[in-house]
Design a protein around this motif. Structure first.
Motif, mmCIF file in Angstrom:
data_model
loop_
_atom_site.group_PDB
_atom_site.id
_atom_site.type_symbol
_atom_site.label_atom_id
_atom_site.label_comp_id
_atom_site.label_asym_id
_atom_site.label_seq_id
_atom_site.Cartn_x
_atom_site.Cartn_y
_atom_site.Cartn_z
ATOM 1 N N LEU A 12 -2.306 -7.657 -3.642
ATOM 2 C CA LEU A 12 -1.574 -6.522 -3.592
ATOM 3 C C LEU A 12 0.182 -6.616 -2.542
ATOM 4 C CD1 LEU A 12 -1.375 -2.373 -3.130
ATOM 5 C CD2 LEU A 12 -0.671 -3.817 -1.380
ATOM 6 N N LEU A 13 1.083 -6.624 -3.310
ATOM 7 C CA LEU A 13 2.284 -6.897 -2.753
ATOM 8 C C LEU A 13 2.597 -5.099 -2.739
ATOM 9 C CD1 LEU A 13 4.063 -8.989 -1.899
ATOM 10 C CD2 LEU A 13 5.394 -9.121 -3.742
ATOM 11 N N ALA A 14 2.683 -5.255 -1.516
ATOM 12 C CA ALA A 14 2.973 -3.414 -1.643
ATOM 13 C C ALA A 14 4.944 -3.452 -1.954
ATOM 14 C CB ALA A 14 2.919 -2.926 0.140
ATOM 15 N N LYS A 40 1.285 -7.127 -8.247
ATOM 16 C CA LYS A 40 -0.088 -8.395 -7.989
ATOM 17 C C LYS A 40 0.732 -9.443 -7.899
ATOM 18 C CE LYS A 40 -2.571 -6.512 -11.955
ATOM 19 N NZ LYS A 40 -3.121 -6.892 -13.437
ATOM 20 N N ASP A 41 0.267 -9.411 -6.208
ATOM 21 C CA ASP A 41 0.717 -11.254 -6.126
ATOM 22 C C ASP A 41 -0.710 -11.838 -5.616
ATOM 23 O OD1 ASP A 41 1.810 -12.503 -4.361
ATOM 24 O OD2 ASP A 41 0.860 -11.608 -2.231
ATOM 25 N N THR A 207 -7.831 4.775 -2.008
ATOM 26 C CA THR A 207 -7.968 3.529 -2.028
ATOM 27 C C THR A 207 -7.431 2.146 -1.594
ATOM 28 O OG1 THR A 207 -7.316 2.409 -3.982
ATOM 29 C CG2 THR A 207 -8.847 3.315 -4.495
ATOM 30 N N PHE A 208 -8.400 1.197 -0.674
ATOM 31 C CA PHE A 208 -7.864 0.146 -0.169
ATOM 32 C C PHE A 208 -6.690 -0.851 -1.320
ATOM 33 C CE2 PHE A 208 -9.703 0.964 3.881
ATOM 34 C CZ PHE A 208 -8.505 1.035 4.847
ATOM 35 N N GLY A 209 -5.994 -1.535 -1.062
ATOM 36 C CA GLY A 209 -5.328 -3.120 -1.425
ATOM 37 C C GLY A 209 -5.569 -3.884 -0.678
ATOM 38 N N VAL A 210 -5.611 -4.855 -0.760
ATOM 39 C CA VAL A 210 -6.469 -5.911 -0.396
ATOM 40 C C VAL A 210 -4.755 -7.040 -0.543
ATOM 41 C CG1 VAL A 210 -7.404 -7.574 0.748
ATOM 42 C CG2 VAL A 210 -8.845 -5.747 -0.714
ATOM 43 N N LYS A 211 -4.237 -7.412 0.875
ATOM 44 C CA LYS A 211 -3.238 -8.032 1.260
ATOM 45 C C LYS A 211 -3.697 -9.792 0.837
ATOM 46 C CE LYS A 211 -0.946 -5.778 4.119
ATOM 47 N NZ LYS A 211 -0.009 -5.253 5.219
#
Length: 276
Positions: A12-14, A40-41, A207-211
């Motif tokens: 994830l790109l915030a 999306k990253d 939810t949690f997005g993941v960097k």
């Protein structure tokens, strides 16, 4: 010998403007309202096949745990049948594996990959190629209040509780678009996880997005069969550093998938897990 596969995972790109990331389940895209305000990253990552050493990965150290036990219910075509037949045996399984005293299943999702179809309806859920965790700690507490009575919830929240998903392939082995899990020991909880608002018409989850972090250690069990399952921790009220708090996960495209492999079909149950 370690067996790994190189593939692209979506992180994830915030939002660049600093606004809170969101996913709007029913966004009116025709009026220009985006489903997501984050990007999306994609990054190439190595994913290790842990078959033969599954026992090294437990809910308390890695955040996930593999097991082998065939389900008595095998059709997974009718939600009422799933709730009537698969739910009770799954509660029993989770209790035996974890030692929990109470397990409450609050929903399930059957995923059947259909190339070319959108997965935007409950009947057409597709594997999710995006690293994520289903609940943040705040959303986990909200789930307890949502699914237990006002008289029950406070007492259960004073003890250890978790949200755990029970995931397994159905119909055939999950060779196509398997599930990768990130070992919690490779995750920086404070830096790698971003809360994402999950907006429904009548409520809001999180939810949690993941960097992206190059230190992430991703694992999978190659060729998981319907007789195998994995428990995925999404939240744990023990937050003192003594145990894994969660396991980020994502579907991924295995470049070694044989041509003609049947599209992935799977079911996940989402459960509240309580201990005395």
């Amino acid at each position: 010998m370690t067996s790994t596969v190189a593939t692209t995972l979506n992180y994830l790109l915030a939002p660049l403007d600093g606004s809170r990331p969101y996913t709007d389940i029913n966004a009116d895209t025709a009026k220009g309202k985006p489903v997501n305000n984050w990007l999306k990253d994609p990054h190439e990552m190595q994913i290790e096949d842990v078959r033969g050493k599954e026992e090294l990965y437990k809910l308390d150290n890695a955040g996930f745990q593999y097991g082998r036990e065939a389900a008595k219910h095998t059709s997974f075509l009718n939600d009422e049948e799933i709730e009537r037949e698969y739910y009770p045996e799954s509660i029993d399984l989770i209790k035996r594996v974890t030692g929990a005293t109470k397990v409450v299943i609050f929903d399930h999702t059957v995923r059947r990959r259909r190339p070319g179809e959108l997965g935007n309806s409950p009947q057409k859920r597709q594997p999710v190629p995006q690293a994520h965790v289903d609940q943040t700690p705040a959303a986990s507490v909200a789930r307890v209040h949502r699914h237990l009575s006002p008289t029950e919830a406070p007492a259960f929240l004073r003890k250890r509780f978790q949200i755990i998903n029970l995931w397994r392939p159905i119909s055939h082995a999950a060779v196509d678009w398997p599930l990768a899990l990130c070992d919690f020991r490779s995750v920086d909880f404070e830096k790698d996880l971003t809360p994402v608002a999950l907006i429904y018409p009548d409520r809001e989850g999180e939810t949690f997005g993941v960097k992206y972090n190059p230190n992430h250690k991703w694992k999978y069990l190659k060729g998981m069969t319907p007789e195998e399952f994995v428990l995925i921790k999404c939240s744990d009220s023990v937050q003192d550093g003594s145990v894994a708090r969660l396991a980020a996960h994502t579907a991924f495209q295995d470049p070694n998938t044989p041509e003609g492999a049947p599209p992935r079909e799977s079911i996940e149950l989402r459960t509240l897990v309580f201990y005395d």
